[in-house]
Design a protein around this motif. Structure first.
Motif, PDB file in Angstrom:
ATOM      1  N   LYS A   1       0.830  -1.206   0.000  1.00 32.56           N
ATOM      2  CA  LYS A   1       0.000   0.000   0.000  1.00 32.56           C
ATOM      3  C   LYS A   1       0.866   1.259   0.000  1.00 32.56           C
ATOM      4  O   LYS A   1       0.557   2.234  -0.693  1.00 32.56           O
ATOM      5  N   THR A   2       1.943   1.225   0.775  1.00 30.11           N
ATOM      6  CA  THR A   2       2.851   2.380   0.815  1.00 30.11           C
ATOM      7  C   THR A   2       3.417   2.665  -0.562  1.00 30.11           C
ATOM      8  O   THR A   2       3.432   3.818  -1.024  1.00 30.11           O
ATOM      9  N   CYS A   3       3.888   1.632  -1.251  1.00 29.61           N
ATOM     10  CA  CYS A   3       4.486   1.815  -2.575  1.00 29.61           C
ATOM     11  C   CYS A   3       3.448   2.207  -3.620  1.00 29.61           C
ATOM     12  O   CYS A   3       3.745   2.984  -4.534  1.00 29.61           O
ATOM     13  N   GLU A   4       2.233   1.708  -3.484  1.00 25.67           N
ATOM     14  CA  GLU A   4       1.174   2.092  -4.420  1.00 25.67           C
ATOM     15  C   GLU A   4       0.796   3.558  -4.234  1.00 25.67           C
ATOM     16  O   GLU A   4       0.510   4.263  -5.214  1.00 25.67           O
ATOM     17  N   GLN A   5       0.806   4.034  -2.999  1.00 28.16           N
ATOM     18  CA  GLN A   5       0.489   5.445  -2.741  1.00 28.16           C
ATOM     19  C   GLN A   5       1.561   6.357  -3.324  1.00 28.16           C
ATOM     20  O   GLN A   5       1.264   7.424  -3.861  1.00 28.16           O
ATOM     21  N   ILE A   6       2.817   5.938  -3.236  1.00 26.23           N
ATOM     22  CA  ILE A   6       3.911   6.739  -3.769  1.00 26.23           C
ATOM     23  C   ILE A   6       3.878   6.790  -5.288  1.00 26.23           C
ATOM     24  O   ILE A   6       4.052   7.854  -5.895  1.00 26.23           O
ATOM     25  N   THR A   7       3.633   5.649  -5.923  1.00 26.35           N
ATOM     26  CA  THR A   7       3.755   5.548  -7.384  1.00 26.35           C
ATOM     27  C   THR A   7       2.457   5.791  -8.138  1.00 26.35           C
ATOM     28  O   THR A   7       2.493   6.135  -9.327  1.00 26.35           O
ATOM     29  N   GLY A   8       1.305   5.588  -7.495  1.00 29.30           N
ATOM     30  CA  GLY A   8       0.044   5.631  -8.218  1.00 29.30           C
ATOM     31  C   GLY A   8      -0.135   4.413  -9.109  1.00 29.30           C
ATOM     32  O   GLY A   8      -0.956   4.407 -10.023  1.00 29.30           O
ATOM     33  N   THR A   9       0.617   3.354  -8.840  1.00 31.76           N
ATOM     34  CA  THR A   9       0.579   2.115  -9.616  1.00 31.76           C
ATOM     35  C   THR A   9       0.105   0.979  -8.732  1.00 31.76           C
ATOM     36  O   THR A   9       0.464   0.909  -7.558  1.00 31.76           O
ATOM     37  N   GLU A  10      -0.712   0.074  -9.278  1.00 33.36           N
ATOM     38  CA  GLU A  10      -1.140  -1.098  -8.530  1.00 33.36           C
ATOM     39  C   GLU A  10      -0.131  -2.231  -8.744  1.00 33.36           C
ATOM     40  O   GLU A  10       0.277  -2.511  -9.868  1.00 33.36           O
ATOM     41  N   PHE A  11       0.285  -2.871  -7.655  1.00 36.43           N
ATOM     42  CA  PHE A  11       1.224  -3.980  -7.720  1.00 36.43           C
ATOM     43  C   PHE A  11       0.521  -5.274  -7.323  1.00 36.43           C
ATOM     44  O   PHE A  11      -0.236  -5.297  -6.349  1.00 36.43           O
ATOM     45  N   ASN A  12       0.797  -6.352  -8.064  1.00 37.32           N
ATOM     46  CA  ASN A  12       0.174  -7.637  -7.738  1.00 37.32           C
ATOM     47  C   ASN A  12       1.184  -8.707  -7.338  1.00 37.32           C
ATOM     48  O   ASN A  12       0.822  -9.873  -7.163  1.00 37.32           O
ATOM     49  N   SER A  13       2.449  -8.335  -7.171  1.00 36.70           N
ATOM     50  CA  SER A  13       3.470  -9.311  -6.824  1.00 36.70           C
ATOM     51  C   SER A  13       4.689  -8.600  -6.254  1.00 36.70           C
ATOM     52  O   SER A  13       4.875  -7.396  -6.450  1.00 36.70           O
ATOM     53  N   VAL A  14       5.515  -9.375  -5.554  1.00 28.55           N
ATOM     54  CA  VAL A  14       6.738  -8.810  -4.966  1.00 28.55           C
ATOM     55  C   VAL A  14       7.788  -9.913  -4.827  1.00 28.55           C
ATOM     56  O   VAL A  14       7.480 -11.044  -4.440  1.00 28.55           O
ATOM     57  N   LEU A  15       9.022  -9.572  -5.161  1.00 28.55           N
ATOM     58  CA  LEU A  15      10.152 -10.460  -4.920  1.00 28.55           C
ATOM     59  C   LEU A  15      10.905  -9.926  -3.711  1.00 28.55           C
ATOM     60  O   LEU A  15      11.387  -8.786  -3.718  1.00 28.55           O
ATOM     61  N   ALA A  16      10.995 -10.744  -2.677  1.00 32.87           N
ATOM     62  CA  ALA A  16      11.742 -10.380  -1.468  1.00 32.87           C
ATOM     63  C   ALA A  16      13.114 -11.023  -1.524  1.00 32.87           C
ATOM     64  O   ALA A  16      13.232 -12.236  -1.767  1.00 32.87           O
ATOM     65  N   ASN A  17      14.164 -10.229  -1.328  1.00 32.51           N
ATOM     66  CA  ASN A  17      15.536 -10.727  -1.288  1.00 32.51           C
ATOM     67  C   ASN A  17      16.151 -10.380   0.056  1.00 32.51           C
ATOM     68  O   ASN A  17      16.068  -9.229   0.502  1.00 32.51           O
ATOM     69  N   TRP A  18      16.770 -11.349   0.685  1.00 34.54           N
ATOM     70  CA  TRP A  18      17.430 -11.148   1.969  1.00 34.54           C
ATOM     71  C   TRP A  18      18.944 -11.296   1.762  1.00 34.54           C
ATOM     72  O   TRP A  18      19.448 -12.395   1.528  1.00 34.54           O
ATOM     73  N   TYR A  19      19.644 -10.161   1.822  1.00 34.01           N
ATOM     74  CA  TYR A  19      21.101 -10.147   1.729  1.00 34.01           C
ATOM     75  C   TYR A  19      21.621 -10.277   3.164  1.00 34.01           C
ATOM     76  O   TYR A  19      21.592  -9.316   3.933  1.00 34.01           O
ATOM     77  N   ARG A  20      22.117 -11.461   3.505  1.00 31.28           N
ATOM     78  CA  ARG A  20      22.434 -11.758   4.902  1.00 31.28           C
ATOM     79  C   ARG A  20      23.686 -11.024   5.393  1.00 31.28           C
ATOM     80  O   ARG A  20      23.812 -10.723   6.569  1.00 31.28           O
ATOM     81  N   ASP A  21      24.612 -10.775   4.489  1.00 33.54           N
ATOM     82  CA  ASP A  21      25.835 -10.042   4.823  1.00 33.54           C
ATOM     83  C   ASP A  21      26.428  -9.483   3.538  1.00 33.54           C
ATOM     84  O   ASP A  21      25.792  -9.534   2.482  1.00 33.54           O
ATOM     85  N   GLY A  22      27.657  -8.974   3.608  1.00 32.08           N
ATOM     86  CA  GLY A  22      28.263  -8.341   2.447  1.00 32.08           C
ATOM     87  C   GLY A  22      28.589  -9.283   1.306  1.00 32.08           C
ATOM     88  O   GLY A  22      28.822  -8.831   0.178  1.00 32.08           O
ATOM     89  N   GLN A  23      28.606 -10.577   1.559  1.00 33.67           N
ATOM     90  CA  GLN A  23      28.901 -11.543   0.500  1.00 33.67           C
ATOM     91  C   GLN A  23      27.666 -11.921  -0.318  1.00 33.67           C
ATOM     92  O   GLN A  23      27.790 -12.583  -1.354  1.00 33.67           O
ATOM     93  N   ASP A  24      26.500 -11.545   0.153  1.00 35.16           N
ATOM     94  CA  ASP A  24      25.286 -11.744  -0.647  1.00 35.16           C
ATOM     95  C   ASP A  24      25.152 -10.581  -1.621  1.00 35.16           C
ATOM     96  O   ASP A  24      25.455  -9.427  -1.285  1.00 35.16           O
TER      97      ASP A  24
END
Length: 211
Positions: A101-124
């Motif tokens: 919702k936060t990103c849709e309010q900023i962009t005025g665009t509807e999003f239906n998906s998201v890729l979450a990436n977890w960079y655990r440390d500097g080697q990721d």
């Protein structure tokens, strides 16, 4: 160039925005899209809320682990393929829905998906690439939300090889729109520095099979 959006209906000043000086692209950076307390809360929640996994892709005929953890979420039809890796969507979690919702309010665009990436440390890391898969359509708008350790985000022009680096800070949102994916690749490099973890969410709108 830095400016603020003004919400006429509610009469309040919105978050400051920086337009990145890139030719043939439309990239905006909101350094304080979330308050520090909200960003901290969401970061801790996502670490335990999502079904993180380390996927593998094939490079030069060999199976190679992706140097980060990831989790794909979205509406039921949002199966996504990149680097010959096909992912069926996990359902939206409470925190992901809130941040969408936060990103849709900023962009005025509807999003239906998201890729979450977890960079655990500097080697990721994330190698240079463009988000130009057919499922995203032409000139997609992509919202990239950062939680945790600030990391340098590199954009490189495909033809001129000109590079621009923007440090993505805790609680920030970067918007890539227009012809950005046609002309630029982007990524997160490894670092030998001892740094903490970072979770990045890239919200997208996938085109349904029916168009």
């Amino acid at each position: 160039m830095q400016f603020s959006l003004f919400d006429e209906e509610n009469g309040r000043r919105e978050k400051a925005c920086v337009q990145l000086p890139l030719l043939e692209a439309d990239v905006k950076y909101y350094p304080n899209a979330l308050s520090s307390s909200d960003a901290n809360r969401c970061y801790e929640a996502l670490k335990t809320e999502l079904p993180w996994r380390q996927d593998a892709i094939r490079l030069f005929g060999k199976s190679v682990n992706i140097p980060r953890l990831q989790s794909w979420h979205g509406d039921p039809h949002c199966t996504y393929t990149y680097s010959n890796l096909t992912m069926a969507p996990n359902p939206w979690s409470k925190t992901l829905s809130e941040l969408r919702k936060t990103c849709e309010q900023i962009t005025g665009t509807e999003f239906n998906s998201v890729l979450a990436n977890w960079y655990r440390d500097g080697q990721d890391s994330m190698s240079l690439h463009a988000d130009d898969e057919p499922e995203l359509g032409i000139n997609p708008t992509i919202a990239s939300l950062t939680l945790g350790e600030a990391r340098p985000f590199v954009l490189r022009h495909k033809e001129t090889k000109a590079r621009f680096t923007q440090v993505l800070e805790h609680g920030s949102v970067l918007i890539m729109a227009g012809t950005t994916q046609s002309h630029y690749v982007h990524g997160i490099a490894k670092t030998a520095k001892p740094i903490g973890g970072r979770i990045n969410l890239t919200f997208r709108h996938l085109i349904s099979p029916a168009g």
